[in-house]
Design an enzyme around this catalytic site. Structure first.
Site, short mmCIF file in Angstrom:
data_model
loop_
_atom_site.label_atom_id
_atom_site.label_comp_id
_atom_site.label_asym_id
_atom_site.label_seq_id
_atom_site.Cartn_x
_atom_site.Cartn_y
_atom_site.Cartn_z
N LYS A 42 -0.13 -6.43 -7.13
CA LYS A 42 0.00 -5.17 -7.93
C LYS A 42 0.11 -5.25 -9.64
O LYS A 42 -0.40 -4.54 -10.01
CB LYS A 42 1.39 -4.59 -7.46
CG LYS A 42 1.73 -4.17 -6.29
CD LYS A 42 3.30 -3.75 -5.72
CE LYS A 42 3.33 -3.80 -4.17
NZ LYS A 42 2.73 -2.64 -3.61
N GLU A 60 9.18 -2.41 -13.06
CA GLU A 60 8.76 -0.94 -13.47
C GLU A 60 9.98 -0.15 -13.86
O GLU A 60 11.08 -0.65 -13.18
CB GLU A 60 8.12 -0.30 -12.12
CG GLU A 60 6.73 -0.59 -12.05
CD GLU A 60 5.93 0.00 -10.87
OE1 GLU A 60 6.51 0.73 -10.34
OE2 GLU A 60 4.80 -0.44 -10.58
N HIS A 107 11.55 3.18 1.56
CA HIS A 107 10.21 2.97 1.13
C HIS A 107 9.09 3.20 1.89
O HIS A 107 8.14 2.63 1.75
CB HIS A 107 10.17 1.79 0.30
CG HIS A 107 11.15 1.62 -1.06
ND1 HIS A 107 11.31 2.47 -1.72
CD2 HIS A 107 12.06 0.68 -1.05
CE1 HIS A 107 12.36 2.11 -2.58
NE2 HIS A 107 12.75 1.09 -2.22
N ARG A 134 -8.25 0.59 2.10
CA ARG A 134 -8.37 0.69 3.65
C ARG A 134 -8.18 2.14 4.02
O ARG A 134 -7.84 3.04 3.08
CB ARG A 134 -7.36 -0.21 4.38
CG ARG A 134 -5.90 0.28 3.80
CD ARG A 134 -4.74 -0.33 4.45
NE ARG A 134 -3.45 -0.40 4.04
CZ ARG A 134 -2.61 0.57 4.07
NH1 ARG A 134 -2.68 1.69 4.92
NH2 ARG A 134 -1.42 0.45 3.20
P1 ADP Z 1 0.80 3.13 4.53
O1 ADP Z 1 0.86 3.79 3.12
O2 ADP Z 1 -0.67 3.56 5.10
O3 ADP Z 1 1.80 3.95 5.53
P2 ADP Z 1 1.71 0.95 4.79
O4 ADP Z 1 1.97 -0.20 3.56
O5 ADP Z 1 3.24 1.27 5.09
O6 ADP Z 1 0.94 1.71 4.43
O7 ADP Z 1 1.24 -0.24 5.97
C1 ADP Z 1 0.36 0.51 6.98
C2 ADP Z 1 0.87 0.19 8.10
O8 ADP Z 1 0.63 -1.31 8.69
C3 ADP Z 1 2.20 0.21 8.54
O9 ADP Z 1 2.50 0.69 9.83
C4 ADP Z 1 2.83 -1.27 8.55
O10 ADP Z 1 3.90 -1.33 9.36
C5 ADP Z 1 1.41 -2.16 8.72
N1 ADP Z 1 1.41 -3.37 8.10
C6 ADP Z 1 1.71 -3.39 6.92
N2 ADP Z 1 1.54 -4.75 6.53
C7 ADP Z 1 1.14 -5.25 7.70
C8 ADP Z 1 0.80 -6.81 7.89
N3 ADP Z 1 0.81 -7.72 7.34
N4 ADP Z 1 0.65 -6.89 9.43
C9 ADP Z 1 0.51 -5.88 10.34
N5 ADP Z 1 0.93 -4.71 10.06
C10 ADP Z 1 1.14 -4.30 8.76
P1 ADP Z 2 4.11 -0.83 -1.18
O1 ADP Z 2 2.89 -1.46 -1.48
O2 ADP Z 2 5.46 -1.29 -0.43
O3 ADP Z 2 3.75 0.68 -0.49
P2 ADP Z 2 4.59 0.94 -3.57
O4 ADP Z 2 4.31 0.27 -4.85
O5 ADP Z 2 3.45 1.72 -2.93
O6 ADP Z 2 4.88 -0.27 -2.37
O7 ADP Z 2 5.86 1.52 -3.58
C1 ADP Z 2 6.34 1.87 -2.32
C2 ADP Z 2 7.52 3.05 -2.38
O8 ADP Z 2 8.51 3.00 -3.33
C3 ADP Z 2 6.85 4.46 -3.13
O9 ADP Z 2 6.14 5.35 -2.21
C4 ADP Z 2 7.84 5.14 -4.00
O10 ADP Z 2 8.82 5.72 -2.94
C5 ADP Z 2 8.81 3.90 -4.26
N1 ADP Z 2 8.36 3.57 -5.68
C6 ADP Z 2 7.48 2.55 -6.25
N2 ADP Z 2 7.49 2.49 -7.46
C7 ADP Z 2 8.59 3.24 -7.75
C8 ADP Z 2 8.97 3.52 -9.00
N3 ADP Z 2 8.26 2.99 -10.22
N4 ADP Z 2 9.95 4.37 -9.34
C9 ADP Z 2 10.46 5.12 -8.51
N5 ADP Z 2 10.36 4.74 -6.93
C10 ADP Z 2 9.06 3.83 -6.84
MG MG Z 3 2.57 1.87 -1.35
#
Ligand code: ADP
Ligand code: ADP
Ligand code: MG
Length: 643
Positions: free
Chosen positions: A116, A200, A235, A297
């Protein structure tokens, strides 16, 4: 065009990919672990290769096994789905090195967006607005604390290698920073093997807005508009929609252009998503929307984009991976109507959303939705993988109509005995603020218990249970109904008598009966004018599974007969609940006929009659008028008449 495809995934996404691949005439190869030998994706693929034991670490996450499976089955290409190895650049490289086609972006693009902090730096250089914060190398607690103070609280600590909603801590005050940092680093180290963090500014009134992008190998990049994924629990996305409520054309144009710029900056090929966080305190405005991360993806919620654009994103992925140009230019893409998706999870909202596992004795879905699932009735939900059972998607002309039909579909979800979040989903979709588009990522937490189904059966649920039992009794053994002194009219429909029970009673002023719901006995008063039809119920095992707006429970007759403690006589008459004996109609030694009233019990201000289960004699009688009895007490025992 590639002609065969191995899907390196499981569950609904594997099934989703197989569907399009098959429609395009490709041969499909599934992979599976021990736990998935009978999984739906295995049944749907042309071929399936076993890749190891149930834990993902020993099967779906073992790159070499997957490549070996592709080689062995003669598959030309590998589609990784989402999760698992989909964002693993080393795996993508190994696939390419093995001479196979990787259905995804270049390993270098995955790498550039994988962490990130690096991704945010890259975006800043490309002129894409990013969330204010600290991305520095210096990871000392003192430096991080100073940076957090400078950003101003609330601050969000994020694992640079994080994903799936893990490795994030919101800190509201300086004094909480040190503890939150430690626990975030611990989680990051154990989940991602990398304890580095970034900081952040925590955006208030945050909305999660993301843009679907697509690139091809000929330098074309388009966007397919935005999705709003603000409805999250911890989240993790729960309900997603496209387009985003309250998005005006100028703001849309700005963020979609930023997304395309981001994709171009990493030379993007294939399907990707640029996630933004918006400060929606004063509506959506391009000045208050910042890049958060890129998911390199196909996304879980891609169907809502497919619905509003009419594009099959998996088809595009397969075409692009085959070297074809994007099927459409930007000017040929437009938004049509509104689509919403709900993620149906095997979890119990009434018990803190604890995962729920087991066999799906009943799995019925509403017919009028797009259903993406990887399970079927009779399949097993195990604890090895993600608890998502299905995605339900509706597409209508307007947001309200799409909400309405999705809420209905969630309420009509009938799954037993595995608990699901269906009753929670429809409550969220039915919520006045949700309907008005007043959403942010804090919505679910702020609504609290109002979105939860009742922990104990409601009066209405008990009535449904009683009605279901009466109907079953009526159709099973009509004569046993005689003592109720009423007429019961039921109109069972096919499949077998389940489905819709139209329910009407006449005669007697009201009916009181005892039912056992999820293991506890309740007295129910079923008034003559009670007309809650239809009751959705289906016999399973010793009872009936009743479904009330997505919430399933087991109804059974109270334990009034059967083996009493120790004794095995099946003519034992047990007290269904604690109460007082108000009438004893028989004496020891009397002969009785089936259905004959033996005694009357009073409990919770209602009377309940116990009857002879078959013709016989009263061999034992332990009840006297006025006596208090406890639940399960042996009140009488009937010995079966000879012959
Ligand atoms: P999205 O924004 O598409 O929901 P997520 O970050 O929540 O993306 O992950 C997508 C899916 O992949 C989720 O259902 C999560 O549980 C699964 N997932 C994330 N990381 C892994 C991992 N390392 N191995 C298996 N499944 C994973
Ligand atoms: P992940 O890789 O687990 O999906 P993200 O960076 O996409 O992580 O953040 C997941 C969620 O956390 C976001 O969808 C949002 O709801 C919350 N979030 C992330 N960054 C912030 C922020 N700077 N302020 C408020 N909420 C945040
Ligand atoms: Mg995300």
């Amino acid at each position: 065009m590639i002609r065969s495809l191995l899907i390196a995934n499981r569950g609904e996404i594997a099934c989703r990919i197989i569907r399009t691949a098959r429609a395009m005439g490709l041969r499909t190869v599934a992979v599976y672990s021990d736990a998935d030998a009978n999984a739906l994706h295995v049944r749907q693929a042309d071929e399936a290769v076993h890749i190891g034991p149930s834990p993902a670490r020993e099967s779906y996450l073992v790159g070499e096994r997957i490549i070996a499976a592709a080689k062995a089955s003669g598959a030309e290409a590998i589609h990784p789905g989402y999760g698992f190895l989909s964002e693993n650049a080393d795996f993508a490289q190994s696939v390419i090195d093995a001479g196979l086609v990787w259905v995804g972006p270049k390993p270098a693009s995955i790498r550039a967006m994988g962490l990130k902090d690096a991704a945010k730096k890259l975006m800043q250089e490309a002129g894409v607005p990013t969330t204010p914060g600290y991305l520095g190398e210096d990871q000392s607690p003192e430096r991080l604390r100073r940076e957090a103070d400078a950003i101003g609280y609330p601050v969000l600590i994020k694992a640079v290698a994080g994903g799936g909603g893990k490795g994030m801590r919101r800190v509201d005050a300086a004094e909480d920073f040190a503890d939150a940092l430690l626990s975030c680093q611990r989680e990051a180290a154990s989940s991602f093997g990398d304890d580095r963090v970034l900081l952040e500014k925590y955006i208030l009134s945050p909305r999660h807005i993301e843009v679907q992008v697509f690139g091809d190998a000929h330098g074309n990049v388009v966007h397919l508009f935005e999705r709003d994924c603000s409805l999250q629990r911890r989240h993790q996305k729960v309900i997603e929609e496209a387009p985003a409520p309250g998005m005006d054309e100028a703001t849309r144009a700005a963020i979609c252009a930023a997304a395309v710029k981001a994709a171009r900056a990493v030379d993007y090929v294939g399907a990707g998503t640029i996630e933004f966080i918006a400060d929606a305190s004063a509506g959506l405005n391009a000045d208050r929307i910042w890049f958060m991360e890129m998911n390199t993806r196909l996304q879980v919620e891609h169907p809502v984009t497919e619905e509003i654009t009419g594009v099959d994103l998996v088809e595009w992925q397969l075409r692009v991976a085959s070297g074809e140009p994007l099927p459409k230019r930007q000017e040929e893409l437009s938004i049509n109507g509104w689509a919403i998706e709900a993620r149906l999870y095997a979890e119990d909202p009434a018990k803190g959303f604890l995962p729920s596992t087991g066999r799906l004795e009943i799995f019925r879905e509403h017919a009028d939705v797009r259903l993406e699932t990887g399970v079927y009735e009779g399949a097993e939900i195990t604890g090895f993988y993600d608890p998502m059972i299905a995605k339900l998607i509706t597409h209508q002309a307007t947001r309200i109509e799409a909400c309405e039909s999705l809420a209905q579909a969630c309420a009509a979800t009938d799954i037993f005995p595995v608990k699901t979040n269906a009753p929670f989903l429809w409550r969220a979709l039915d919520d006045e603020d949700f309907r008005a588009g007043r959403i942010d990522t804090g919505f679910i937490a702020a609504k609290g218990d109002s979105l939860l189904p009742p922990a104990d059966p409601t009066d209405d649920m008990l009535k449904q249970a009683a009605a279901a039992l009466l109907v079953q009794e009526y159709y099973g053994e009509p004569t046993t109904l005689s003592f109720w002194d009423h007429d019961l009219l039921a109109a069972p429909q096919p499949d077998p008598w389940r489905a819709e029970i139209g329910f009407r009673m006449n005669a007697a002023p009201s009916l009181h009966t005892a039912v056992n719901v999820d293991g506890r006995t309740h007295l129910v008063q079923l008034p003559i004018d009670w007309r809650r039809a239809p009751v959705v119920a289906e016999p399973v095992g010793d009872g009936i599974a009743v479904n009330d707006d997505g919430l399933s429970f087991l109804a059974a007759p109270p334990r009034t007969s059967g083996a009493a403690s120790g004794a095995t006589a099946d003519g034992a008459i047990l007290s269904p609940m604690p109460g007082r004996v108000i009438a004893v109609e028989v004496a020891a030694g009397d002969s009785v006929s089936k259905g004959q009233k033996l005694l009357t019990l009073e409990a919770m201000k209602m009377e309940h009659s116990l009857v002879a289960p078959f013709d016989g004699i009263v061999a034992e009688l332990n009840a006297a008028t006025g006596g208090q009895v406890s639940e399960g007490a042996l009140l009488a025992r009937i010995e079966r008449a000879e012959g």
